[in-house]
Write a protein that holds these residues in place. Structure first.
Motif, PDB file in Angstrom:
ATOM      1  N   THR A  83      50.741  50.173  51.664  1.00 18.44           N
ATOM      2  CA  THR A  83      51.267  49.870  52.990  1.00 18.44           C
ATOM      3  C   THR A  83      50.190  49.790  54.059  1.00 18.44           C
ATOM      4  N   GLU A  84      49.339  50.763  54.147  1.00 23.17           N
ATOM      5  CA  GLU A  84      48.308  50.777  55.187  1.00 23.17           C
ATOM      6  C   GLU A  84      46.901  50.963  54.619  1.00 23.17           C
ATOM      7  N   GLU A  85      46.767  50.871  53.305  1.00 25.87           N
ATOM      8  CA  GLU A  85      45.480  51.145  52.695  1.00 25.87           C
ATOM      9  C   GLU A  85      45.051  50.003  51.793  1.00 25.87           C
ATOM     10  N   VAL A  86      43.770  49.688  51.850  1.00 27.02           N
ATOM     11  CA  VAL A  86      43.170  48.724  50.938  1.00 27.02           C
ATOM     12  C   VAL A  86      42.106  49.473  50.150  1.00 27.02           C
ATOM     13  N   VAL A  87      42.139  49.349  48.828  1.00 25.20           N
ATOM     14  CA  VAL A  87      41.179  50.018  47.961  1.00 25.20           C
ATOM     15  C   VAL A  87      40.168  48.982  47.473  1.00 25.20           C
ATOM     16  N   TYR A  88      38.891  49.244  47.740  1.00 23.94           N
ATOM     17  CA  TYR A  88      37.805  48.358  47.342  1.00 23.94           C
ATOM     18  C   TYR A  88      37.223  48.898  46.034  1.00 23.94           C
ATOM     19  N   ASP A  89      37.335  48.111  44.982  1.00 27.00           N
ATOM     20  CA  ASP A  89      36.891  48.538  43.665  1.00 27.00           C
ATOM     21  C   ASP A  89      35.777  47.610  43.190  1.00 27.00           C
ATOM     22  N   VAL A  90      34.805  48.154  42.473  1.00 25.88           N
ATOM     23  CA  VAL A  90      33.701  47.333  41.986  1.00 25.88           C
ATOM     24  C   VAL A  90      34.166  46.257  41.009  1.00 25.88           C
ATOM     25  N   ASN A  91      35.336  46.432  40.410  1.00 26.11           N
ATOM     26  CA  ASN A  91      35.846  45.459  39.452  1.00 26.11           C
ATOM     27  C   ASN A  91      36.761  44.403  40.090  1.00 26.11           C
ATOM     28  N   ASP A  92      36.975  44.468  41.396  1.00 24.42           N
ATOM     29  CA  ASP A  92      37.775  43.444  42.063  1.00 24.42           C
ATOM     30  C   ASP A  92      37.096  42.094  41.921  1.00 24.42           C
TER      31      ASP A  92
END
Length: 181
Positions: A83-92
């Protein structure tokens, strides 16, 4: 023709070469630059140029908007969202999207609303620029950069002029993104 306006950047995640998920607004338009790049070649004979060819390779795209909505992180960069969070992952992994917008043009004193469409674009994550509040208000907005290439049909850009903004928006949603009206 003279460009006198820019409105409604719209992005739809590509599901295959000619279809897209439901498109969504990507903030409000501040600026869009599309710079085509061409491969060129010349043939010389008898001390003179006898042939010249120029073919489209790709177009560099710069999109500056008022904001980058959370839903765009998933569509454009493969991010995990809540809802209010974006997760930045090295595998994106960034995927291809269609990018559309409406430009306002003035031709012989008459306004035209032009539906613009790049069917296959891959964007890079925008740089994060932050500054402390000073004496004057200063806005920092995201600028996305990417590359547009031709789709499987060989199309890299489409445009269509209309008398109203609503007609241009209908072309973008139904014709370019293939959504029901």
């Amino acid at each position: 023709m003279a460009f006198v306006g820019l409105r409604k950047p719209i992005v739809g995640k590509m599901t295959n070469e000619t279809t897209y998920e439901k498109p969504e607004a990507c903030g409000k338009a501040i600026g869009i630059t599309v710079t085509p790049s061409y491969a060129e070649g010349s043939l010389y004979g008898d001390d003179a140029q006898v042939e010249y060819d120029k073919e489209f390779r790709y177009a560099d795209v710069s999109l500056n908007t008022t904001e980058l909505p959370i839903a765009m992180h998933k569509a454009m960069f493969g991010r995990t969202e809540a809802t209010e969070e974006v997760v930045y992952d090295v595998n994106d992994e960034a995927g291809y999207v269609g990018l559309a917008w409406i430009s306002v043009e003035k031709v012989n004193g008459a306004r035209k609303f032009v539906a613009n469409f790049l069917p296959k674009v891959k964007f890079s994550e925008p740089a994060g620029e932050y500054a402390t509040k000073g004496e004057n208000i200063e806005y920092k907005t995201p600028t996305l950069t990417g590359r547009a290439i031709a789709n499987a049909e060989g199309v890299w850009k489409k445009t269509k002029s209309h008398a109203t903004e609503e007609e241009a928006l209908t072309t973008i949603n139904t014709t370019y993104f293939g959504q029901e009206s």
